[in-house]
Design an enzyme around this catalytic site. Structure first.
Site, PDB file in Angstrom:
ATOM      1  N   MET A  15       0.847  -1.170  -0.092  1.00 59.77           N
ATOM      2  CA  MET A  15       0.028  -0.025   0.040  1.00 59.77           C
ATOM      3  C   MET A  15       0.727   1.227  -0.039  1.00 59.77           C
ATOM      4  SD  MET A  15      -3.407  -0.911   1.995  1.00 59.77           S
ATOM      5  CE  MET A  15      -2.851  -0.721   3.659  1.00 59.77           C
ATOM      6  N   GLY A  16       2.357   1.043  -0.562  1.00 56.91           N
ATOM      7  CA  GLY A  16       2.950   2.374  -0.527  1.00 56.91           C
ATOM      8  C   GLY A  16       3.556   2.806   0.783  1.00 56.91           C
ATOM      9  N   LEU A  59       6.797   3.066   1.186  1.00 60.74           N
ATOM     10  CA  LEU A  59       7.723   2.018   1.441  1.00 60.74           C
ATOM     11  C   LEU A  59       8.751   2.226   2.633  1.00 60.74           C
ATOM     12  CD1 LEU A  59       8.042   1.075  -2.392  1.00 60.74           C
ATOM     13  CD2 LEU A  59       6.422   0.263  -0.854  1.00 60.74           C
ATOM     14  N   HIS A  60       9.038   1.071   3.174  1.00 55.04           N
ATOM     15  CA  HIS A  60      10.026   1.327   4.306  1.00 55.04           C
ATOM     16  C   HIS A  60      11.073   0.202   4.050  1.00 55.04           C
ATOM     17  CE1 HIS A  60       7.709  -1.683   6.340  1.00 55.04           C
ATOM     18  NE2 HIS A  60       6.715  -1.047   6.277  1.00 55.04           N
ATOM     19  N   HIS A  80       9.263  -3.474   3.230  1.00 58.53           N
ATOM     20  CA  HIS A  80       8.977  -3.792   1.880  1.00 58.53           C
ATOM     21  C   HIS A  80      10.082  -3.827   1.009  1.00 58.53           C
ATOM     22  CE1 HIS A  80       5.696  -0.789   3.303  1.00 58.53           C
ATOM     23  NE2 HIS A  80       5.061  -1.742   3.089  1.00 58.53           N
ATOM     24  N   GLY A 120       4.785 -10.229   3.759  1.00 63.07           N
ATOM     25  CA  GLY A 120       5.627 -10.000   4.686  1.00 63.07           C
ATOM     26  C   GLY A 120       5.009 -11.104   5.925  1.00 63.07           C
ATOM     27  N   GLN A 133      -3.107 -12.306   7.540  1.00 61.96           N
ATOM     28  CA  GLN A 133      -3.139 -12.139   6.085  1.00 61.96           C
ATOM     29  C   GLN A 133      -2.364 -13.273   5.278  1.00 61.96           C
ATOM     30  OE1 GLN A 133      -2.877  -7.993   4.391  1.00 61.96           O
ATOM     31  NE2 GLN A 133      -1.025  -8.637   3.960  1.00 61.96           N
TER      32      GLN A 133
HETATM   33  O1  PAF Z   1      -0.260  -5.886   3.476  1.00 59.35           O
HETATM   34  C1  PAF Z   1      -0.815  -4.899   2.620  1.00 59.35           C
HETATM   35  O2  PAF Z   1      -0.033  -4.003   2.630  1.00 59.35           O
HETATM   36  C2  PAF Z   1      -2.011  -5.041   2.102  1.00 59.35           C
HETATM   37  O3  PAF Z   1      -2.907  -5.785   3.078  1.00 59.35           O
HETATM   38  C3  PAF Z   1      -1.996  -5.507   0.649  1.00 59.35           C
HETATM   39  C4  PAF Z   1      -1.789  -7.055   0.685  1.00 59.35           C
HETATM   40  C5  PAF Z   1      -1.044  -4.801  -0.087  1.00 59.35           C
HETATM   41  C6  PAF Z   1      -3.654  -5.595   0.056  1.00 59.35           C
HETATM   42  O4  PAF Z   1      -3.975  -4.217  -0.026  1.00 59.35           O
END
Ligand code: PAF
Length: 293
Positions: free
Chosen positions: A30-31, A33-34, A37, A147, A153
């Site tokens: 979701m941007g 970024l660190h 990511h 991650g 998730q």
């Molecule tokens: O983990 C995330 O950043 C979000 O849940 C994902 C997997 C990009 C879905 O929007």
């Protein structure tokens, strides 16, 4: 690094790449970024020839009272960081591209989503599963890198891949931490100085529970109490949950058994910021569960 905004174009590029026999990896983000990511992008680059980083703040996984509008965004630096980490393509659709007017379809993974994040954030995992399926359809990956920090998730995506017959290998990359143990997260930027100091208690609570388990503790409620005790050291921490569960199913038996793989899961508010963290461990073999009673 090429930047793509349209699903159609993304799929055309991915299909053309696939036809050359190259392996595609996607890193959904979701941007903002660190380093965490970037380690996922590095991992993707090790495993595949063409790495697509998706950058989309998904409105469907935020409840109306959550931080969708406030969620940190920085497209400029995200683009530079993703390219420097080895991403070949940044897929950056807008909300209308992902959810065209009139769309009514959602993907709902049942069972594993009933507790913890799923219970605390109703609808969250429907939003995640829906967008992940759409990202897979747009980027046609052979590999998807996620991650471990968002542990539940991972289980949801695993189920989704199996149930919808995606031919995708799921790679789970370890959580990156600051020196004091705080798991890297885009939301850490919301923390006040005081809350930032207390935030390492999440990691310490996981460590306490892990040590207790290594020393022979098998009773779930006692393990949970160990985590609660540490988290209560900061009055400003509001515990959402701090629980031990079976790592694969998230079931919560009263007593774990030797050899059980366990996940320790924490969600807590520091001020208005909600952080999650987790750790995996195994109940040592050779100890009798009766000794724990
Ligand atoms: O983990 C995330 O950043 C979000 O849940 C994902 C997997 C990009 C879905 O929007």
């Amino acid at each position: 690094m090429v930047v793509i905004n349209s699903i159609k174009e993304m799929r055309q590029i991915a299909a053309a790449y696939k036809s050359t026999g190259g392996k595609i990896a996607v890193v959904p983000t979701m941007g903002f970024l660190h380093q965490g990511h970037l380690s996922l992008i590095n991992k993707a680059k090790e495993e595949a020839d063409f790495v697509i980083t998706s950058l989309f703040v998904n409105p469907r996984q935020f409840a109306p009272n959550e931080d969708y509008d406030k969620y940190p965004r920085n497209m400029g630096s995200d683009s530079e960081l993703a390219a420097a980490a080895g991403s070949d393509c940044l897929f950056n659709p807008n909300a209308l591209e992902m959810y065209a007017i009139g769309n009514t379809t959602k993907v709902a993974v049942e069972g594993i989503t009933a507790k913890f994040e799923g219970a605390k954030r109703p609808g969250h995992f429907d939003g995640v599963a829906t967008v992940v399926a759409k990202l897979f359809n747009a980027t046609l990956p052979d590999i998807a890198v996620f991650g471990q920090k968002d542990y539940q998730q991972i289980l949801v995506v695993k189920r989704l891949i199996e149930d919808l017959n995606y031919d995708i290998e799921l790679i789970v990359a370890p959580t990156l931490r600051q020196a004091d143990g705080l798991a890297m997260s885009s939301r850490n930027k919301y923390l006040s100085d005081t809350d930032r100091q207390s935030s390492s208690l999440l990691f310490l609570a996981l460590e306490d529970a892990r040590k207790a388990i290594a020393a022979g503790m098998m009773q779930r409620k006692v393990i949970n109490a160990v985590m609660h005790k540490r988290l209560r050291q900061a009055a400003s921490i509001k515990i959402d949950y701090a629980c031990a569960a079976l790592a694969n199913s998230l079931h919560e038996p009263d007593i774990f058994l030797p050899g059980d793989d366990i996940v320790l899961l924490i969600a807590a508010y520091l001020g208005k910021t909600r952080l999650i963290d987790n750790a995996l461990t195994t109940i040592p073999k050779g100890k009798s569960p009766l000794a724990a009673l």
